[in-house]
Design an enzyme around this catalytic site. Structure first.
Site, short mmCIF file in Angstrom:
data_model
loop_
_atom_site.label_atom_id
_atom_site.label_comp_id
_atom_site.label_asym_id
_atom_site.label_seq_id
_atom_site.Cartn_x
_atom_site.Cartn_y
_atom_site.Cartn_z
N TYR A 146 -70.23 -0.50 14.58
CA TYR A 146 -69.32 -1.44 13.92
C TYR A 146 -70.04 -2.62 13.26
CZ TYR A 146 -65.43 -4.77 13.42
OH TYR A 146 -64.52 -5.69 12.94
N LYS A 164 -70.15 -3.52 9.03
CA LYS A 164 -69.66 -4.73 8.35
C LYS A 164 -70.78 -5.35 7.50
CE LYS A 164 -65.35 -4.65 9.75
NZ LYS A 164 -64.23 -4.39 8.81
P1 NAP Z 1 -56.09 -3.05 14.27
O1 NAP Z 1 -54.89 -3.77 14.80
O2 NAP Z 1 -56.70 -1.97 15.07
O3 NAP Z 1 -55.74 -2.54 12.81
C1 NAP Z 1 -56.58 -1.68 12.10
C2 NAP Z 1 -55.75 -0.96 11.08
O4 NAP Z 1 -56.61 -0.05 10.36
C3 NAP Z 1 -54.64 -0.10 11.71
O5 NAP Z 1 -53.48 -0.18 10.92
C4 NAP Z 1 -55.22 1.31 11.64
O6 NAP Z 1 -54.26 2.34 11.58
C5 NAP Z 1 -55.95 1.20 10.31
N1 NAP Z 1 -56.87 2.32 10.09
C6 NAP Z 1 -57.88 2.76 10.86
N2 NAP Z 1 -58.44 3.86 10.31
C7 NAP Z 1 -57.76 4.10 9.16
C8 NAP Z 1 -57.84 5.07 8.15
N3 NAP Z 1 -58.74 6.07 8.21
N4 NAP Z 1 -56.99 4.99 7.10
C9 NAP Z 1 -56.08 4.02 7.03
N5 NAP Z 1 -55.92 3.08 7.96
C10 NAP Z 1 -56.75 3.12 9.02
O7 NAP Z 1 -57.29 -4.09 13.99
P2 NAP Z 1 -57.36 -5.52 13.29
O8 NAP Z 1 -58.06 -6.39 14.22
O9 NAP Z 1 -56.03 -5.92 12.76
O10 NAP Z 1 -58.37 -5.19 12.10
C11 NAP Z 1 -58.11 -5.54 10.75
C12 NAP Z 1 -59.44 -5.88 10.08
O11 NAP Z 1 -59.98 -7.07 10.65
C13 NAP Z 1 -60.52 -4.82 10.26
O12 NAP Z 1 -61.25 -4.68 9.05
C14 NAP Z 1 -61.42 -5.42 11.33
O13 NAP Z 1 -62.73 -4.91 11.29
C15 NAP Z 1 -61.35 -6.87 10.97
N6 NAP Z 1 -61.75 -7.80 12.02
C16 NAP Z 1 -61.01 -7.90 13.15
C17 NAP Z 1 -61.41 -8.82 14.14
C18 NAP Z 1 -60.62 -8.99 15.40
O14 NAP Z 1 -61.06 -9.76 16.26
N7 NAP Z 1 -59.47 -8.33 15.55
C19 NAP Z 1 -62.54 -9.60 13.95
C20 NAP Z 1 -63.29 -9.45 12.80
C21 NAP Z 1 -62.86 -8.57 11.83
P3 NAP Z 1 -53.66 3.04 12.93
O15 NAP Z 1 -52.61 2.10 13.44
O16 NAP Z 1 -53.14 4.33 12.41
O17 NAP Z 1 -54.80 3.19 13.90
#
Ligand code: NAP
Length: 251
Positions: free
Chosen positions: A174, A178
């Site tokens: 991961y 990024k």
């Molecule tokens: P999340 O709740 O797990 O959401 C991720 C989303 O991506 C879900 O809707 C998931 O769909 C979707 N996804 C995964 N694989 C996919 C694919 N092949 N095609 C289409 N959709 C797909 O996580 P989040 O924290 O909101 O993450 C959102 C962004 O923020 C990501 O880029 C993550 O790396 C970034 N981020 C998050 C954090 C944190 O602390 N949460 C920190 C830094 C960066 P499903 O529901 O079907 O699995």
């Protein structure tokens, strides 16, 4: 053709993407709620409200991406903002395994290449593929914006500092995905500079979502803030930047 500006958020059926969709609707956009599972996308779009439309979009599936682009062109007719938000953190971390345990099994020396490929397929190649498919529509928009949702854990500058608290978890799955996404962001920004399309990378911060088993310390409202700010940049706004809600991050 829509009078209102249109935004596509990938992976918007839950987490930060869903909140970005809600915020962009509040800013007057029609929002396409990208979801690999259409039913979950439809439920999310219903939650966002009448200005949201579910769009089946698996960022690792070329046919799904092409179908989504065609549907936008035929049914909506414009695209002003693309938020590349969809991502995964791993595919083989077993329930109950701590991050530290997972990190031990995913060092450069022992990581499964299948694990690296699976995560990069979504977080890096998926972003490039979706952006390529949506660019013809974005180029037609008066002031298009692309936001790549990255993470501070991808910063090479921070991870090269022995004092950095995240250094111990920097690895090829991961975090490095990024870093690669940051490189894609800059490459896209450089190519599109002359068109006025701005491309920036945003770190939402450590946010309580499914991605980290709800261990994050921020709310999704806080996590959505920086991606939404970059989606709404005016003509004088920057391109090719990497930031969080507190300001610029070192690449
Ligand atoms: P999340 O709740 O797990 O959401 C991720 C989303 O991506 C879900 O809707 C998931 O769909 C979707 N996804 C995964 N694989 C996919 C694919 N092949 N095609 C289409 N959709 C797909 O996580 P989040 O924290 O909101 O993450 C959102 C962004 O923020 C990501 O880029 C993550 O790396 C970034 N981020 C998050 C954090 C944190 O602390 N949460 C920190 C830094 C960066 P499903 O529901 O079907 O699995």
């Amino acid at each position: 053709m829509q009078d209102k500006p249109v935004a596509l958020v990938t992976g918007a059926n839950q987490g930060i993407g869903l909140q970005i969709a809600k915020d962009l609707v509040a800013h007057g956009f029609t929002v396409l709620v990208g979801s690999r599972n259409l039913e979950r996308g439809e439920a999310a779009a219903k939650e966002v409200g009448p200005d949201a439309l579910a769009l089946q979009l698996d960022v690792t599936d070329q046919a799904s991406i092409a179908g989504a682009a065609e549907r936008i062109r035929k049914e909506v007719g414009r695209l002003d903002v693309l938020i590349n938000n969809a991502a995964i953190s791993n595919t083989n971390k077993t329930p109950g395994m701590s991050i530290q345990e997972y990190v031990k099994t995913t060092r450069p020396s022992n990581v499964s290449l299948d694990e690296v490929r699976a995560v990069w397929e979504t977080n890096v190649f998926g972003v490039l593929a979706v952006t390529q498919a949506m660019l013809p529509l974005l180029r037609e928009a008066p002031a298009a914006r692309i936001v790549n949702v990255s993470s501070g854990v991808g910063s090479l500058t921070r991870n090269s500092d022995p004092a950095s608290p995240w250094r111990s978890i920097f690895g090829p799955v991961y975090p490095a995905s990024k870093t690669a996404l940051n490189a894609m962001t800059l490459a896209m920004a450089i190519e599109l500079e002359s068109t006025g399309i701005k491309v920036n990378a945003a770190c939402p911060g450590f946010t309580k979502t499914n991605l980290n088993n709800y261990a994050g310390t921020q709310t999704v409202e806080e996590g959505a803030r920086e991606p939404v700010r970059l989606a709404l940049l005016g003509p004088d706004g920057p391109t090719g930047t990497y930031s969080n809600a507190d300001g610029p991050l070192p690449w």
